[in-house]
Design a protein around this motif. Structure first.
Motif, PDB file in Angstrom:
ATOM      1  N   PHE A  60      -5.679   8.284   3.700  1.00  0.00           N
ATOM      2  CA  PHE A  60      -4.177   8.023   3.994  1.00  0.00           C
ATOM      3  C   PHE A  60      -3.655   8.117   2.476  1.00  0.00           C
ATOM      4  N   VAL A  89      -5.699   7.439   7.964  1.00  0.00           N
ATOM      5  CA  VAL A  89      -4.796   6.760   8.629  1.00  0.00           C
ATOM      6  C   VAL A  89      -3.286   7.675   8.433  1.00  0.00           C
ATOM      7  N   THR A 116      -2.314   2.605  14.161  1.00  0.00           N
ATOM      8  CA  THR A 116      -3.873   1.975  13.898  1.00  0.00           C
ATOM      9  C   THR A 116      -4.040   0.890  14.007  1.00  0.00           C
ATOM     10  N   LEU A 117      -2.956  -0.129  13.462  1.00  0.00           N
ATOM     11  CA  LEU A 117      -3.190  -1.521  13.360  1.00  0.00           C
ATOM     12  C   LEU A 117      -2.988  -2.118  14.955  1.00  0.00           C
ATOM     13  N   SER A 164       3.944   5.447   6.532  1.00  0.00           N
ATOM     14  CA  SER A 164       2.932   6.265   7.169  1.00  0.00           C
ATOM     15  C   SER A 164       3.099   7.862   7.178  1.00  0.00           C
ATOM     16  N   GLU A 207      -4.406  10.858  15.330  1.00  0.00           N
ATOM     17  CA  GLU A 207      -3.801  10.714  14.078  1.00  0.00           C
ATOM     18  C   GLU A 207      -4.089  11.934  13.063  1.00  0.00           C
ATOM     19  N   TYR A 263      -8.811   4.679   4.564  1.00  0.00           N
ATOM     20  CA  TYR A 263      -7.716   4.305   3.496  1.00  0.00           C
ATOM     21  C   TYR A 263      -7.532   5.293   2.483  1.00  0.00           C
ATOM     22  N   HIS A 317       0.808  -1.074   0.074  1.00  0.00           N
ATOM     23  CA  HIS A 317      -0.002   0.069   0.161  1.00  0.00           C
ATOM     24  C   HIS A 317       0.944   1.254   0.020  1.00  0.00           C
ATOM     25  N   LEU A 334       5.732  -0.345   7.311  1.00  0.00           N
ATOM     26  CA  LEU A 334       4.573   0.322   7.694  1.00  0.00           C
ATOM     27  C   LEU A 334       4.997   1.929   8.228  1.00  0.00           C
ATOM     28  N   MET A 339      -2.326  -5.832   5.462  1.00  0.00           N
ATOM     29  CA  MET A 339      -1.359  -4.566   5.454  1.00  0.00           C
ATOM     30  C   MET A 339       0.046  -5.140   6.164  1.00  0.00           C
ATOM     31  N   TRP A 393       0.370   3.856  10.453  1.00  0.00           N
ATOM     32  CA  TRP A 393      -0.134   2.592  10.489  1.00  0.00           C
ATOM     33  C   TRP A 393       0.219   1.887  11.480  1.00  0.00           C
TER      34      TRP A 393
END
Length: 310
Positions: free
Chosen positions: A163, A185, A191-192, A225, A252, A160, A127, A221, A210, A188
């Protein structure tokens, strides 16, 4: 037979069809009477080639006033997810912006659902790279249209998609003239890790797509970010956030706004204290759309404010 019918230019309505008499009767009329259906536009399904030749589908909305002699600004519209899908049908937000003279290309970048398993998995643990390039090539497609002002194309998205908007203006500052981020986001890893226990099945699926923030995936990640790349935000940015969002925490957006402002970048921040992940209250939806239009008119159309927005 009871039917629910929706179109690009009309919200959902109930119809009753009598099979014996073949009579069709409309039972509801949900479109605001102050909105004329003929002032709205039909969606068009388009496909364009991305950087690697992959065909990318998109839903396109062209304003009535767009022409080669009246070039209009445009937005690359990125859905949520990851793995969501933009579809034709009635969208109050999109029709609002199109009615005010903005073309909208809702890109279904690789990783979107609805186009088969292979396409859906194309962006797994990638991503902010190839999926983002699909959006950039969508921008290039827009710029090729003779009625689009190629210098006035922005990127817009929520969750998403938010982001992706941030990643777009960070990685491709010369491509997008503005960025609009709705509860996107920015970190990441946080968030995850903050996914609550009652979303365990969602967590497993998201980690598979992800990456696991507690593994070596954390390096990638962090790199993608936006929060760790705020020094690169030079593009006018609008951020909208709900204070009660359990999926993308308010911090965020707080932090991305603070980081972008350090660059002297024009940043506007609209916080909704009574909303979560997405705005469900009609008055907040209206405010979000109006504030976004005001921002777009100022930084994308570069028009002077015209007073109260309707």
């Amino acid at each position: 037979m009871l039917l629910t019918v929706v179109s690009d230019r009309s919200s959902a309505n109930k119809y009753l069809y009598n099979i014996e008499t073949k009579e069709l009767k409309q039972l509801t009329k949900t479109l605001n009477p102050e909105v004329a259906s003929e002032d709205l536009v039909d969606a068009e399904i388009v496909r364009f080639k991305s950087f690697d030749g992959q065909e990318i589908p998109a839903v396109y909305y062209k304003p009535h006033n767009a022409s080669s002699s009246n070039k209009v600004p445009a937005l690359v519209w990125v859905h949520g997810g990851p793995g969501g899908q933009s579809r034709a049908g009635y969208s109050t937000s999109i029709q609002y912006f199109v009615n005010h003279g903005y073309a909208v290309l809702a890109v279904n970048n690789r990783g979107s659902s609805g186009y088969g398993k292979a396409f859906y998995k194309m962006d797994n643990q990638n991503h902010g790279d190839k999926d983002l390039k699909d959006c950039v090539w969508g921008k290039k497609w827009l710029a090729e249209q003779e009625y689009i002002d190629s210098s006035k194309i922005g990127i817009y998205g929520g969750s998403y998609g938010g982001f992706m908007s941030l990643a777009g203006i960070i990685q491709y500052p010369k491509e997008f003239a503005v960025g609009v981020d709705l509860f996107g986001v920015t970190n990441w890893i946080r968030t995850l890790r903050s996914i609550p226990p009652y979303w365990e099945s969602f967590k497993v699926a998201l980690y598979d797509e992800m990456g696991d923030p507690s593994s070596e995936d954390s390096v990638r990640l962090k790199n993608i970010s936006p929060l760790f790349n705020t020094d690169k935000i030079k593009t006018p940015l609008l951020v909208l956030q709900g204070s009660n969002d359990p999926r993308v925490l308010q911090v965020e957006s707080d932090e991305i706004v603070a980081g972008a402002k350090k660059n002297g970048t024009p940043v506007e921040y609209v916080l909704f204290p009574d909303e979560g992940h997405g705005f469900v209250k009609k008055e907040n939806q209206i405010k979000a759309a109006a504030e976004t239009l005001k921002f777009l008119d100022k930084y994308l159309k570069k028009e002077e404010p015209k007073g109260k927005l309707n």
